[in-house]
Design an enzyme around this catalytic site. Structure first.
Site, PDB file in Angstrom:
ATOM      1  N   SER A   1       0.675  -1.123  -0.214  1.00 27.04           N
ATOM      2  CA  SER A   1       0.113   0.001   0.028  1.00 27.04           C
ATOM      3  C   SER A   1       0.746   1.382   0.118  1.00 27.04           C
ATOM      4  O   SER A   1       0.128   2.437  -0.010  1.00 27.04           O
ATOM      5  CB  SER A   1      -1.046   0.128   1.062  1.00 27.04           C
TER       6      SER A   1
ATOM      7  N   LYS B   1      -5.249   4.489   9.071  1.00 25.98           N
ATOM      8  CA  LYS B   1      -4.144   5.185   8.433  1.00 25.98           C
ATOM      9  C   LYS B   1      -4.579   6.627   8.318  1.00 25.98           C
ATOM     10  O   LYS B   1      -3.664   7.799   8.538  1.00 25.98           O
ATOM     11  CB  LYS B   1      -3.888   4.872   7.227  1.00 25.98           C
TER      12      LYS B   1
END
EC number: 3.4.21.53
Length: 335
Positions: A232, A277
C-alpha cells in the site's frame, strides 16, 4: 475485502497467558514515514543517475500496526474502550501459513510495490523504461541462461519495452519450442536461445522469470524503508519520485499523507486499515490525506473529520488533487 497492507506486525503483547489467548489480532494506527525525508542517514527515496529538484512539505506513507497474542481480557478491553479493531487472526496469518512465511509475503509485496511505483512515475513523467529480469525461477527453463539484472532488449527479434510484451511472446509458443531472448548484461548485448517449459498451473509455455520495469536511462531509484510489508505504499512512493524529478512542487509545502497500491500504469487500488491510516495521519499533523477511490465506502464523516481527504484513482489524479489544493480549490472527495 481489501487485503491488509503496509503492516507493522508487532510481537506478542508482553505478559499474555498462552492458555487464554483468543484467535484475534489488534489493528491500530501505525507510524507514518515522510518519503521526502531521511531514515538512518539515507534518503527514504534515493535517486541516482538523474538530477533532482528540491522538495517542500511532506509526503507521508502510512501503516497499520498489528499485535497478536491477545488474551480474552485484552480483547474485551479493546472492544469496550478502544477505537482499535479486532480482526480474526487468519486475516493476518492465513491458515497453513506461519508468521515468518507471511512476513516474507508482505516483504515481497512491498518490494513489488516499489518497482511499480518507479514504473508509474516514469510513465507519468514520460521517461523511457526497460524490462529487467527481477528473479530467475530455480530449475526453470531460463535458469543458467538468464540472470537477475539482465535487461531484455528483444524477444524473437521484436524490441521489448514492457513485461506484457514478453509474456505475449511466450504465450505465442508451445512448451518445448525455442525462444530467442536478447539481453543486455554488463553493457554487452547477447542473444540466447531458451527452450520453453510447461507452466505448472495451466500447461502453457513457461519461461521461468519474474520481470520489472526500470528506468532505461541509467537512473536508479532505491527505497530505504525496512521492516514494513504489503503493497500500500505504492502511491506515496510514486508521488515522491515524481516530486523529486519534476520541477513542479507537488505538495506546495503542505503536509500530505496517504495510501494506496499502484500498478505500473499508475492505477491506484484499495487497501486495508484505511481508518487507522487516516487517524495516524491526523495524529502526525497531516493536512491532506490521499485515499484510493476503492476505499470510499470505508470512510465516513467522523473518520475524515479534521483532515481533508481526497479520493483518487490514479497517480495523475493524485497530482491533480494536490495541485487543486495548492490553488485553494476543492479536491475530489468520496461524496
Amino acid at each position: 475485502m481489501a487485503a491488509l497492507s503496509a503492516l507493522l506486525v508487532m510481537p506478542n503483547i508482553p505478559g499474555t497467558d498462552v492458555h487464554f489467548l483468543v484467535p484475534y489480532a489488534i489493528e491500530a494506527p501505525g507510524p507514518t514515514f515522510n518519503t521526502l525525508g531521511t531514515v538512518e542517514g539515507k534518503e527514504v527515496v534515493e535517486i541516482e543517475g538523474a538530477p533532482t529538484d528540491a522538495t517542500n512539505g511532506k509526503l507521508n506513507m502510512t501503516t497499520v500496526a498489528v499485535s497478536s497474542g491477545i488474551t480474552l481480557t485484552q480483547a474485551i478491553a479493546e472492544g469496550l474502550w478502544s477505537s482499535n479493531t479486532m480482526v480474526p487472526i487468519e486475516q493476518i496469518f492465513p491458515q497453513n501459513v506461519t508468521p515468518e512465511e507471511q512476513r516474507e509475503v508482505n516483504s515481497a509485496d512491498f518490494a513489488a510495490s516499489e518497482a511499480s511505483a518507479t514504473a508509474a512515475a516514469m510513465h507519468y513523467l514520460d521517461r523511457p523504461l526497460a524490462v529487467e529480469v527481477a528473479q530467475v525461477v530455480p530449475d526453470g527453463p531460463a535458469a543458467e541462461k538468464l540472470e537477475q539484472g539482465d535487461v531484455i532488449v528483444a524477444v524473437d527479434g521484436q524490441k521489448i519495452s514492457s513485461p506484457k510484451q514478453v509474456k505475449e511472446a511466450v504465450s505465442a509458443h508451445k512448451p518445448g519450442q525455442d525462444l530467442e531472448v536478447k539481453v543486455k548484461r554488463k553493457g554487452k548485448e547477447t542473444a540466447l536461445k531458451i527452450t520453453l517449459g510447461t507452466h505448472p498451473k495451466d500447461d502453457a509455455a513457461f519461461l521461468g522469470i519474474l520481470m520489472a520495469q526500470v528506468p532505461a536511462d541509467g537512473m536508479k531509484v532505491t527505497y530505504n524503508l525496512k521492516d514494513i510489508g504489503g503493497p500500500s505504499a505504492g502511491l506515496i512512493f510514486s508521488l515522491a519520485v515524481v516530486d523529486k524529478l519534476d520541477p513542479a512542487d507537488i505538495t506546495g509545502g503542505a503536509f500530505v499523507a496517504g495510501t494506496g497500491t499502484i500498478d505500473e500504469d499508475g492505477k491506484v487500488g484499495p487497501i486495508g486499515g484505511i481508518r487507522h491510516k487516516i487517524e495516524a495521519s491526523k495524529n502526525a499533523g497531516a493536512e491532506v490525506f490521499l485515499a484510493p477511490k476503492g476505499n470510499c465506502a470505508d470512510i465516513d464523516a467522523k473518520t475524515s473529520e479534521g483532515i481533508e481527504v481526497a479520493a483518487v484513482g490514479s497517480l495523475e489524479e493524485a497530482v491533480d488533487a494536490l495541485s487543486a489544493h495548492q490553488r485553494g480549490e476543492a479536491m475530489p472527495t468520496c461524496g
